[in-house]
Enzyme design. Structure first.
Site, PDB file in Angstrom:
ATOM      1  CG  HIS A   1      -1.840   1.145   1.338  1.00 24.44           C
ATOM      2  ND1 HIS A   1      -3.150   1.093   0.919  1.00 24.44           N
ATOM      3  CD2 HIS A   1      -1.653   2.414   1.781  1.00 24.44           C
ATOM      4  CE1 HIS A   1      -3.726   2.271   1.115  1.00 24.44           C
ATOM      5  NE2 HIS A   1      -2.838   3.098   1.638  1.00 24.44           N
ATOM      6  CD  GLU A   2       1.483   3.589   3.735  1.00 22.58           C
ATOM      7  OE1 GLU A   2       1.609   4.649   3.074  1.00 22.58           O
ATOM      8  OE2 GLU A   2       0.484   3.372   4.452  1.00 22.58           O
TER       9      GLU A   2
END
Ligand code: CO
Length: 500
Positions: free
Chosen positions: A260-261
């Protein structure tokens, strides 16, 4: 255009100063010793004040007006459009209101932390009342056409309106509710225990870094560190930092968090460096930003072709833990669907129902149709209708998120917009790049073609176009719930045995 050039020079200078604050903010959340917090708060407050002065200087207003009259080209016009939006918003807010919001939300976050720990809404209630009143004043000061919520939304999703999001989310809920009900009543459940075995932290770190690197996170232009609350901070060209947290008894937390990051970071790392500090070098909106994180985390990272490549590597990295686990078992486990109380732990199918609840309540709080005192009761009742379960306490209900305590009303919808944009972009990428060839890429651990497509279509453009226009240009259509719902049905239908 001397006025334009002078304006851009000033705007960039403020951005460079602000990015010094980003370094301090990153340090605060990663390596700063505990006792440094009071001094750090002073450093950050001074930088914030100086940036505010630089960007609201009356001279900036004059230069902006001159530049607007001087026949800007298309790129310049995009910069001027977004500088105008930020400038107008900033100068419309009286400085006493800005200071009051900063003061109240700093304290409110402390109170919220304790209130959540003790599940004590009464403690947080007076602070939330203050915050709602202040955000109402903010909306009045900024101005809006139809709904005060528009004024708050605009800060995170420039140009979006409450009305269009309401209708988009209503369409989504109409399709999502029966789908979730069908999944939950299917009687099929994966073996969840697989993901809660012992996953040694050093192996998790090795595996997460390898995946981030393969999808295109540039470790020469970024870092991965450990924090309790993971985030991505784009400091400037060549420097974008992400964080994660490791749970030795849960595979998902760190791995999907890193994907995600990394998705956020790949966006930041591929913004045009020459436009740093101007809208053309800035992400289009929070919704578009979130689309990039969700695309890599879910659309790619929870897909079968992705795991056809990574599962054998996982089996090598965690030999005892995954002994005897099949790819099918693993795929089902990472794509589990459950009614759950906590938004950040929710799966792809139920996640947006959590957002719809918050979006409805925020609008009602702002108009006064919902009193802060009634928040817990209304939350629980509505939650029961959406999920069929009732939170056992407010810590697992209306107190779970930090957003209201920092004054982030209007932020939540960007998460669901991100999910919808991700699905619509991916649908288009599969048309432009051939879906079967993309799957073959992923099976071979290759993500370069998809990344390049995202670079060209989204990352390199910064804020050249507003999110809505960007989506139309890329996909030929306005944002719709349909690609997302079709994606969910295609994935979860076979897993849970639901007829198409
Ligand atoms: Co995100």
């Amino acid at each position: 255009m001397p006025a334009y050039d002078d304006l851009i020079r000033r705007w960039k200078e403020a951005a460079i100063l602000s990015s010094c604050g980003s370094v301090l903010g990153w340090d605060e959340r990663t390596y700063m010793p505990r006792n440094g917090s009071a001094h750090r708060a002073e450093q950050m407050a001074l930088i914030a004040k100086m940036c505010h002065q630089m960007t609201t200087d009356p001279k900036v207003g004059q230069l902006l007006a001159q530049a607007e009259k001087a026949k800007p080209d298309e790129m310049q016009a995009a910069n001027l459009r977004e500088i105008r939006r930020s400038y107008d918003r900033a100068v419309k807010l009286p400085s006493d209101l800005v200071e009051e919001i900063a003061r109240v939300t700093t304290q409110a976050q402390q109170v919220w932390t304790d209130a959540r720990a003790n599940s004590d809404f009464a403690k947080f209630r007076p602070w939330l009342e203050k915050i709602v009143a202040l955000k109402r004043r903010e909306a009045e000061a900024v101005g809006f056409k139809k709904h005060p919520y528009d004024a708050l939304l605009d800060e995170f999703e420039p140009g979006a309106t409450t009305e269009e999001i309401r209708s988009l989310f209503a369409d989504l809920a109409k399709d999502l509710t029966p789908l979730v009900a069908a999944i939950l009543s299917s009687g099929k459940k994966p073996n969840r225990e697989i993901l809660h075995r012992e996953f040694p932290v050093p192996s998790q770190e090795f595996f997460g870094r390898m995946a981030a690197d393969k999808i295109g996170f540039d470790f020469q232009a970024g870092r991965l560190d450990v924090t309790t609350h993971p985030f991505c901070s784009g400091i400037g060209p060549g420097d974008c930092r992400i964080t994660t947290r490791y749970n030795p008894k849960h595979f998902n937390e760190s791995f999907f968090g890193v994907l995600h990051e990394s998705g956020h970071a790949i966006y930041e790392q591929n913004l045009p460096a020459e436009h740093f500090g101007t809208p053309l070098g800035t992400a289009a909106s929070l919704g578009i930003h979130e689309s990039q994180s969700r695309l890599w985390e879910n659309q790619v990272g929870r897909s079968r072709p992705f795991w056809e490549h990574f599962f054998p590597l996982a089996a090598n990295t965690f030999p005892q833990t995954l002994a005897g686990v099949s790819l099918d078992d693993f795929m089902f486990a990472i794509n589990d669907v459950q009614a759950s109380f906590i938004r950040v732990e929710a799966d792809e199918a139920t996640y947006n129902l959590h957002i719809i609840l918050r979006f409805e309540m925020e609008q009602a709080l702002l108009t006064g149709d919902l009193k802060v005192a009634d928040v817990p009761a209304v939350w629980n009742e509505r939650f029961g209708k959406l999920f069929g379960i009732t939170p056992p306490n407010d810590a697992q209900g209306c107190l779970q998120d930090i957003h209201w305590s920092f004054g982030g009303l209007g932020y939540f919808p960007t998460y669901t917009l991100g999910n919808l944009y991700a699905a619509q972009f991916m649908e288009q990428a599969r048309k432009d790049l051939s879906g079967s060839q993309l799957d073959a890429d992923f099976r071979a651990g290759k993500f370069e073609r998809l990344k390049k497509w995202l670079n060209e279509k989204i990352h390199h453009l910064g804020q050249h176009y507003r999110a809505k226009v960007l989506c139309e240009r890329i996909t030929g259509k306005t944002l719709s719930h349909r690609p997302f719902v079709e994606y969910l049905k295609a994935k979860f239908g076979p897993l849970f045995g639901i007829p198409a």
